[in-house]
Scaffold this active site. Sequence first.
Site, short mmCIF file in Angstrom:
data_model
loop_
_atom_site.label_atom_id
_atom_site.label_comp_id
_atom_site.label_asym_id
_atom_site.label_seq_id
_atom_site.Cartn_x
_atom_site.Cartn_y
_atom_site.Cartn_z
N ASP A 58 55.47 44.02 70.72
CA ASP A 58 56.10 44.72 69.59
C ASP A 58 55.63 44.20 68.23
OD1 ASP A 58 57.22 42.24 69.59
OD2 ASP A 58 59.31 42.90 69.62
N HIS A 70 50.98 29.59 40.47
CA HIS A 70 51.06 30.54 39.35
C HIS A 70 51.82 29.93 38.16
CE1 HIS A 70 51.13 34.22 37.20
NE2 HIS A 70 52.44 34.31 37.24
N LYS A 127 48.02 39.63 25.43
CA LYS A 127 48.05 40.75 26.38
C LYS A 127 49.47 41.28 26.55
CE LYS A 127 48.32 39.53 31.01
NZ LYS A 127 47.83 38.99 32.28
N ARG A 147 51.74 43.49 29.32
CA ARG A 147 51.71 44.11 30.66
C ARG A 147 52.60 45.35 30.63
NH1 ARG A 147 49.81 43.25 35.53
NH2 ARG A 147 48.95 41.18 35.14
N THR A 149 44.77 43.07 40.60
CA THR A 149 44.16 44.39 40.37
C THR A 149 42.93 44.30 39.47
OG1 THR A 149 45.46 44.76 38.37
CG2 THR A 149 46.44 45.48 40.47
C1 R5P Z 1 49.34 36.60 34.99
O1 R5P Z 1 50.26 35.94 34.56
C2 R5P Z 1 48.30 36.00 35.90
O2 R5P Z 1 47.87 34.77 35.40
C3 R5P Z 1 47.13 36.93 36.10
O3 R5P Z 1 46.52 37.16 34.84
C4 R5P Z 1 47.56 38.22 36.69
O4 R5P Z 1 48.40 38.02 37.79
C5 R5P Z 1 46.35 39.02 37.13
O5 R5P Z 1 46.78 40.24 37.64
P1 R5P Z 1 45.87 41.54 37.56
O6 R5P Z 1 44.52 41.15 38.08
O7 R5P Z 1 46.59 42.53 38.45
O8 R5P Z 1 45.85 41.99 36.13
#
Ligand code: R5P
Length: 315
Positions: free
Chosen positions: A37, A130, A192, A194, A223
């Site tokens: 399974d 991270h 930057k 997001r 990504t």
């Molecule tokens: C953000 O805080 C991280 O350090 C990376 O810059 C981020 O996770 C990268 O993600 P992506 O490649 O999706 O932009």
Amino acid sequence: MDKMIVFSGNSNSGLASRICKDLKLKMGRSLISRFSDGEIRIKIEENVRGKDVFVIQSTCPPVDENIMELLIMIDALKRASANRITAVMPYFGYARQDRKDQPRVPITAKLIANLLTIAGANRVLALDLHAGQIQGFFDIPVDHIFAIDVFVDYFKKIGMNNLVIVSPDVGGIKMARAYAKKFRAGLAIVDKRRNSPDATEVMHILGEVEGKNVIIVDDIIATGSSLVEAAGALRRAGARKIFAAISHGILSANAVEKLESSDIDYLVITDSIPLGEEKKSKKIKIVSVNKLFAEAIKRIHFERSISVLFDSIRR
Ligand code: R5P
């Protein structure tokens, strides 16, 4: 060394073998299979009673499978009376949700820390988390090591001049400053924003990059949006060659395609996450962190300080 034994899950057996080779140890034998399974079935196939056990597993895609494999392996080792179990995580996944920055969101990094501890891990060894404060999510010792020296050696061999180190966001300034010191280079920061988990927008570049070669340093490329957007902004600001040094190459969605048509000359990643055949690209170079992990594991086993492995980023 006869008290020490290293096992590997399925996520990154290539790196695990390189680490064992450096340690001059045979990999511990285990059976990792599936019930019909899909449930994970593990059997440790040698005696670990009283041993100092290290389990190498990156919690990269397939993330949930790899986490479960690690947890179940730790459980098996604990029940087999291992003396101490260290979860060696070249890539520690689920780390990006590390605080409640919106209502009704989880803190997955803390959840993973709880799961590892409950399973029976006595310590953790991780590369380029991270966020440094994830160490505090554990009530067991966490050794946090960094790929900076591996990247610096790589770029020094190529011979870089007229260099500026770029942090792609405010959170990465401390690490970028450590690189800048090592290269005696300038420092710039990308401001930057997001817009969604998969899309970013560059607002400004803080610092002078015109006519300079740049290295963007970061912990993760997922990504590729952050990197590609930053590279575009740096080119518009007059940067010449644009390189990137990123510890964990998740390279999800169409990241490789984006990278190939971007302003990046090339990206250097570590082998904390194995690069699938379908993700190979002339623009991606890989440096191994095997020696770094082998040294850290040896030092943990012999109860020696491992701070020499991360001194450079504290200064
Ligand atoms: C953000 O805080 C991280 O350090 C990376 O810059 C981020 O996770 C990268 O993600 P992506 O490649 O999706 O932009």
